[in-house]
Design an enzyme around this catalytic site. Structure first.
Site, PDB file in Angstrom:
ATOM      1  CG  ASP A  66      -0.347  -0.565   2.472  1.00 38.12           C
ATOM      2  OD1 ASP A  66       0.890  -0.535   2.582  1.00 38.12           O
ATOM      3  OD2 ASP A  66      -1.088  -1.033   3.340  1.00 38.12           O
ATOM      4  CG  ASN A 135      -9.090  -1.992  11.608  1.00 38.75           C
ATOM      5  OD1 ASN A 135      -8.131  -2.652  11.200  1.00 38.75           O
ATOM      6  ND2 ASN A 135      -9.477  -0.868  11.036  1.00 38.75           N
ATOM      7  CG  HIS A 137      -5.895  -2.590   8.614  1.00 37.18           C
ATOM      8  ND1 HIS A 137      -5.987  -1.266   8.991  1.00 37.18           N
ATOM      9  CD2 HIS A 137      -4.598  -2.916   8.824  1.00 37.18           C
ATOM     10  CE1 HIS A 137      -4.814  -0.834   9.396  1.00 37.18           C
ATOM     11  NE2 HIS A 137      -3.957  -1.812   9.312  1.00 37.18           N
ATOM     12  CD  GLU A 142      -8.641   0.723   7.565  1.00 38.20           C
ATOM     13  OE1 GLU A 142      -8.523  -0.270   8.313  1.00 38.20           O
ATOM     14  OE2 GLU A 142      -8.183   1.831   7.853  1.00 38.20           O
TER      15      GLU A 142
HETATM   16  C1  F6R Z   1       1.230  -1.504   6.090  1.00 32.34           C
HETATM   17  C2  F6R Z   1       0.087  -2.391   6.215  1.00 32.34           C
HETATM   18  C3  F6R Z   1      -0.739  -2.439   7.455  1.00 32.34           C
HETATM   19  C4  F6R Z   1       0.092  -2.744   8.697  1.00 32.34           C
HETATM   20  C5  F6R Z   1      -0.792  -2.719   9.946  1.00 32.34           C
HETATM   21  C6  F6R Z   1       0.021  -2.941  11.201  1.00 32.34           C
HETATM   22  O1  F6R Z   1       1.833  -1.643   4.825  1.00 32.34           O
HETATM   23  O2  F6R Z   1      -0.189  -3.054   5.286  1.00 32.34           O
HETATM   24  O3  F6R Z   1      -1.726  -3.433   7.303  1.00 32.34           O
HETATM   25  O4  F6R Z   1       0.702  -3.993   8.565  1.00 32.34           O
HETATM   26  O5  F6R Z   1      -1.433  -1.484  10.042  1.00 32.34           O
HETATM   27  O6  F6R Z   1       0.864  -1.855  11.407  1.00 32.34           O
HETATM   28  P1  F6R Z   1       2.008  -1.902  12.504  1.00 32.34           P
HETATM   29  O7  F6R Z   1       2.969  -2.936  12.076  1.00 32.34           O
HETATM   30  O8  F6R Z   1       2.635  -0.530  12.483  1.00 32.34           O
HETATM   31  O9  F6R Z   1       1.353  -2.233  13.798  1.00 32.34           O
END
Ligand code: F6R
Length: 247
Positions: A66, A135, A137, A142
């Site tokens: 992303d 959540n 994702h 999301e």
């Molecule tokens: C980022 C991504 C998100 C993160 C998730 C966890 O490229 O795809 O799904 O993996 O938000 O983020 P952290 O590792 O910062 O807790």
């Protein structure tokens, strides 16, 4: 599905690092799917260490999950910048083989379709690394995210904006939209490794692993994938109610 539970982030990262590095040793033209955020940082350190010790990344291709919409690649807030700093500059990868969605594309819809095509042209993703949001994702899919979704523009939820504000000076600065691989794009990967650390992810993980597949917990879509491996620390695994293998 396998679930491995480790006593520390370092141990988990070492185990995932061993998987990735041995795959690259055996498959010099490996295609890796990569994530940003805090979770993969110890893994990227392992990959850098392995590269310094001789693992050759020069033929590897990478696709990131992303990118924030409207954020230019040279902005310190972009995921391209994050990847350059934390991984690409630390290994001998060919920069031309590193792909991150373009948050500033003039025609973002078309850029999404082209991203999908690039992944197909590369032969698909061999190993997709994932983190998970509090959540549920994966990427920026999301809740609710359709399990047949493809790379597209997504709206970030209030929780994600709050969670990611730690990388910005205030929550107001966090972009409200992103380009993300879809759930189906992720499920196309041949193997998926989801890494998670910390109690804040525990409930989402329980839903993902033990709940019924539900677009309200996008990570639960992984139950439909034939080769998915969870690498968790004890805090992240703390809400799991069934018996799981500890490493
Ligand atoms: C980022 C991504 C998100 C993160 C998730 C966890 O490229 O795809 O799904 O993996 O938000 O983020 P952290 O590792 O910062 O807790």
């Amino acid at each position: 599905m396998t679930i491995k539970i480790f006593t520390s982030e370092q141990e988990a990262a070492r185990a995932v690092g061993e998987c990735v590095n041995s795959f690259v040793r055996a498959n010099p033209r490996a295609v890796l799917g990569l994530a940003t955020g805090s979770t993969p940082l110890p893994l990227y350190a392992e990959m850098a260490k392995a590269c310094a010790a001789g693992v050759d990344y020069s033929g590897v291709t990478t696709f990131n999950l992303d990118e924030y919409l409207g954020v230019p690649p040279d902005s310190e807030h972009s995921y391209r910048y994050f990847m350059e700093k934390n991984l690409f500059s630390q290994i001998n990868i060919n920069p031309a083989n590193t792909f991150v969605p373009d948050g500033t594309a003039t025609d973002p819809e078309r850029a999404c379709a082209e991203y999908e095509q690039r992944i197909r042209d590369a032969g698909g993703i061999d190993i997709q690394i994932l983190g998970i949001g509090g959540n549920g994702h994966i990427g920026f899919n999301e809740p609710p995210s359709a399990f047949d979704s493809r790379t597209r523009i997504v709206n970030l939820t209030a929780q994600t904006i709050q969670d990611n504000s730690r990388f910005f000076s205030s929550p107001e600065e966090v972009p409200r939209q992103a380009i993300s691989m879809g759930v189906a794009t992720i499920l196309d990967a041949k193997r998926i490794i989801l890494i998670s650390y910390g109690r804040a992810k525990a409930e989402a993980l329980r839903g993902a692993i033990e709940g019924s597949p539900d677009p309200m917990n996008p990570a639960s879509a992984l139950q439909g994938h034939p080769q998915v491996n969870f690498y968790l620390d004890e805090a992240s695994a703390s809400a799991l109610t069934k018996q799981h293998k500890t490493n």
